[in-house]
Design a protein around this motif. Structure first.
Motif, PDB file in Angstrom:
ATOM      1  N   GLU A 261      38.449  54.403  39.640  1.00 45.75           N
ATOM      2  CA  GLU A 261      38.527  53.035  40.153  1.00 45.75           C
ATOM      3  C   GLU A 261      39.963  52.518  40.246  1.00 45.75           C
ATOM      4  OE1 GLU A 261      36.402  48.668  39.546  1.00 45.75           O
ATOM      5  OE2 GLU A 261      35.896  50.343  38.206  1.00 45.75           O
ATOM      6  N   ASP A 262      40.788  52.821  39.281  1.00 41.88           N
ATOM      7  CA  ASP A 262      42.180  52.354  39.321  1.00 41.88           C
ATOM      8  C   ASP A 262      42.913  52.929  40.534  1.00 41.88           C
ATOM      9  OD1 ASP A 262      41.793  50.874  37.054  1.00 41.88           O
ATOM     10  OD2 ASP A 262      42.766  52.305  35.687  1.00 41.88           O
ATOM     11  N   ASP A 263      42.710  54.221  40.795  1.00 39.91           N
ATOM     12  CA  ASP A 263      43.361  54.840  41.949  1.00 39.91           C
ATOM     13  C   ASP A 263      42.813  54.271  43.258  1.00 39.91           C
ATOM     14  OD1 ASP A 263      44.935  56.439  40.336  1.00 39.91           O
ATOM     15  OD2 ASP A 263      43.526  58.131  40.383  1.00 39.91           O
TER      16      ASP A 263
ATOM     17  N   GLY B 173      38.964  42.556  48.757  1.00 38.71           N
ATOM     18  CA  GLY B 173      38.980  42.778  47.322  1.00 38.71           C
ATOM     19  C   GLY B 173      37.640  43.189  46.742  1.00 38.71           C
ATOM     20  N   SER B 174      36.557  42.970  47.506  1.00 44.26           N
ATOM     21  CA  SER B 174      35.208  43.295  47.019  1.00 44.26           C
ATOM     22  C   SER B 174      34.763  44.705  47.353  1.00 44.26           C
ATOM     23  CB  SER B 174      34.188  42.311  47.621  1.00 44.26           C
ATOM     24  OG  SER B 174      33.960  42.584  49.001  1.00 44.26           O
ATOM     25  N   LEU B 175      35.569  45.457  48.100  1.00 42.15           N
ATOM     26  CA  LEU B 175      35.084  46.726  48.651  1.00 42.15           C
ATOM     27  C   LEU B 175      34.790  47.765  47.571  1.00 42.15           C
ATOM     28  CD1 LEU B 175      37.303  47.086  51.849  1.00 42.15           C
ATOM     29  CD2 LEU B 175      34.969  46.184  51.639  1.00 42.15           C
ATOM     30  N   ILE B 176      35.648  47.889  46.564  1.00 44.14           N
ATOM     31  CA  ILE B 176      35.393  48.883  45.511  1.00 44.14           C
ATOM     32  C   ILE B 176      34.158  48.482  44.709  1.00 44.14           C
ATOM     33  CG2 ILE B 176      36.387  50.185  43.614  1.00 44.14           C
ATOM     34  CD1 ILE B 176      37.832  50.456  46.346  1.00 44.14           C
ATOM     35  N   ALA B 177      34.039  47.187  44.439  1.00 47.07           N
ATOM     36  CA  ALA B 177      32.822  46.705  43.773  1.00 47.07           C
ATOM     37  C   ALA B 177      31.597  47.016  44.619  1.00 47.07           C
ATOM     38  CB  ALA B 177      32.926  45.199  43.512  1.00 47.07           C
ATOM     39  N   GLY B 178      31.741  46.892  45.946  1.00 44.79           N
ATOM     40  CA  GLY B 178      30.626  47.215  46.832  1.00 44.79           C
ATOM     41  C   GLY B 178      30.186  48.654  46.689  1.00 44.79           C
ATOM     42  N   ALA B 179      31.156  49.558  46.539  1.00 46.00           N
ATOM     43  CA  ALA B 179      30.808  50.970  46.352  1.00 46.00           C
ATOM     44  C   ALA B 179      30.009  51.158  45.069  1.00 46.00           C
ATOM     45  CB  ALA B 179      32.074  51.821  46.326  1.00 46.00           C
ATOM     46  N   LYS B 180      30.450  50.530  43.994  1.00 44.58           N
ATOM     47  CA  LYS B 180      29.731  50.673  42.723  1.00 44.58           C
ATOM     48  C   LYS B 180      28.332  50.066  42.808  1.00 44.58           C
ATOM     49  CE  LYS B 180      32.780  48.816  39.907  1.00 44.58           C
ATOM     50  NZ  LYS B 180      33.376  48.425  38.614  1.00 44.58           N
ATOM     51  N   VAL B 181      28.242  48.891  43.395  1.00 41.17           N
ATOM     52  CA  VAL B 181      26.950  48.198  43.460  1.00 41.17           C
ATOM     53  C   VAL B 181      25.945  48.983  44.288  1.00 41.17           C
ATOM     54  CG1 VAL B 181      25.782  46.156  44.382  1.00 41.17           C
ATOM     55  CG2 VAL B 181      27.866  45.893  43.030  1.00 41.17           C
TER      56      VAL B 181
ATOM     57  N   LEU C 164      43.592  50.626  47.961  1.00 41.66           N
ATOM     58  CA  LEU C 164      43.148  49.443  48.701  1.00 41.66           C
ATOM     59  C   LEU C 164      44.277  48.420  48.795  1.00 41.66           C
ATOM     60  CD1 LEU C 164      40.976  47.710  50.077  1.00 41.66           C
ATOM     61  CD2 LEU C 164      40.221  47.003  47.785  1.00 41.66           C
ATOM     62  N   ARG C 165      44.952  48.171  47.702  1.00 44.99           N
ATOM     63  CA  ARG C 165      46.052  47.200  47.716  1.00 44.99           C
ATOM     64  C   ARG C 165      47.193  47.664  48.616  1.00 44.99           C
ATOM     65  NH1 ARG C 165      46.023  46.181  41.166  1.00 44.99           N
ATOM     66  NH2 ARG C 165      44.331  44.633  41.145  1.00 44.99           N
TER      67      ARG C 165
END
Length: 362
Positions: free
Chosen positions: A351-353, A297-305, A358-359
């Motif tokens: 991000e939504d897509d 669940g953290s992977l998209i946040a990881g991309a942004k960070v 991911l889900r």
């Protein structure tokens, strides 16, 4: 450039053939002095990679080499004794005294690797297949090292992905304005400050510590010449404790936009969703089941960070007068910052897509 006679003398400290033939600079890296050295004993030709470690950046080269020895030994034990093992894990060459590295009379640290034949690296992504294969290799790399026995690896660069400290360093650069460049970067400073909360998104998430590569660019995976398969993860200097999302984030940062890191035409800079899809599928395929649900669940946040972190690093260096990253023109670091911030905006817009994909794959 190190003199040829010195290279020959250093190479012969390691367990190599005696018939020296040639030595020449190798690769596109900017950190270490790297050479391909060829030997010929009459029956066969052998190549090695000889590197002089940059101790200005890696201030504790012994810790770096101890990490590399432990990691490569563990990878080899996990992969077993397959016929292709010599192409799937970097193999350090010992010195005649049995050491994994050598310190010469000038205090320079050297190491040698077996050359992996019939494989190559690429500096930019040419296809979704390349992105998939590289991401899969990095995912497998994390998975195989998930059970590395204690003790904890050394931090070869402390606080490397401590985004909160990176943000504080950026703010200090703004306050100091040593090169009187604040006005030129006014919009970028405002963009960064509006996203300050990103600095703590991963640090405060309670995610498990993993063994991570921390430099997951396409050109740090050797791809097989014939099949294009991701064979071997290389450049292990920054392998240390970290979060899985750091590595995934850097894959998104470096593999999903084919444009140059200092591209001035920002209309060309965006995350290609097809490449993102390939990176995500490859990474999850290589990682397998070792990732926890919160890590996934953290992977998209990881991309942004990670994109944000690299952007503020470029911006801070621009404001400080280009003291860390090499530049070929006055505003190159500002252009690098702008591409990162454009990539971040592109991730935000998609991000939504990305989360939906991911889900679907989780």
């Amino acid at each position: 450039m190190i003199e040829l006679l010195s290279l020959v003398a250093v190479a012969r400290v390691f367990e190599v053939q005696k018939g020296f033939r040639s030595a020449k600079p190798y690769g596109s890296g900017h950190i270490h002095d790297t050479y391909c050295v060829t030997f010929d004993d009459g029956d066969r030709e052998d190549r090695i990679i000889l590197q002089c470690i940059n101790t200005a950046i890696f201030k504790n080269p012994v810790a770096v080499m101890e990490n590399i020895e432990r990691v490569t030994n563990h990878l080899r034990s996990r992969l077993g004794r397959g016929a292709d093992i010599g192409r799937r894990v970097l193999q350090l060459i010992s010195t005649h005294d049995g050491a994994g590295w050598h310190v010469d009379a000038e205090g320079r640290y050297w190491r040698a690797y077996q050359f992996i034949e019939q494989a190559r690296t690429f500096d930019s992504v040419n296809s979704p297949k390349q992105a998939f294969e590289a991401a899969k290799a990095f995912g497998e790399f994390q998975r195989l090292l998930a059970d590395l026995p204690p003790p904890r690896l050394h931090e070869s660069i402390p606080d490397f992905h401590n985004t909160a400290k990176r943000f504080s360093a950026f703010e200090r650069a703004v306050a100091a304005d040593e090169s009187a460049r604040d006005e030129a970067a006014r919009d970028e400073i405002a963009f960064a400050r509006a996203r300050e909360t990103l600095a703590m998104v991963l640090l405060g998430a309670g995610l498990p510590e993993r063994v991570t590569h921390n430099d997951t660019k396409l050109n740090n995976v050797l791809l097989d010449d014939e099949s294009g398969e991701g064979l071997c993860v290389i450049d292990l200097d920054t392998v240390m404790p970290g979060l899985a999302a750091y590595d995934f984030g850097d894959m998104v940062r470096t593999m999903t936009c084919p444009e140059a890191e200092d591209e001035r035409d920002l209309s060309q800079v965006a995350v290609d969703f097809e490449l993102f899809d390939a990176v995500l599928r490859g990474y999850l395929g290589g990682a397998g089941s070792f990732l926890t649900a919160p890590e996934r669940g953290s992977l998209i946040a990881g991309a942004k960070v990670i994109v944000f972190e690299q952007g503020i690093r470029f911006l801070a260096d621009f404001l400080a007068g280009d003291t860390y990253y090499k530049v070929n023109r006055p505003e190159q670091n500002l252009d690098r910052c702008r591409t990162q911030f454009k990539l971040l905006s592109s991730i935000e817009q998609q991000e939504d897509d990305m989360t939906g994909l991911l889900r679907a794959l989780a």
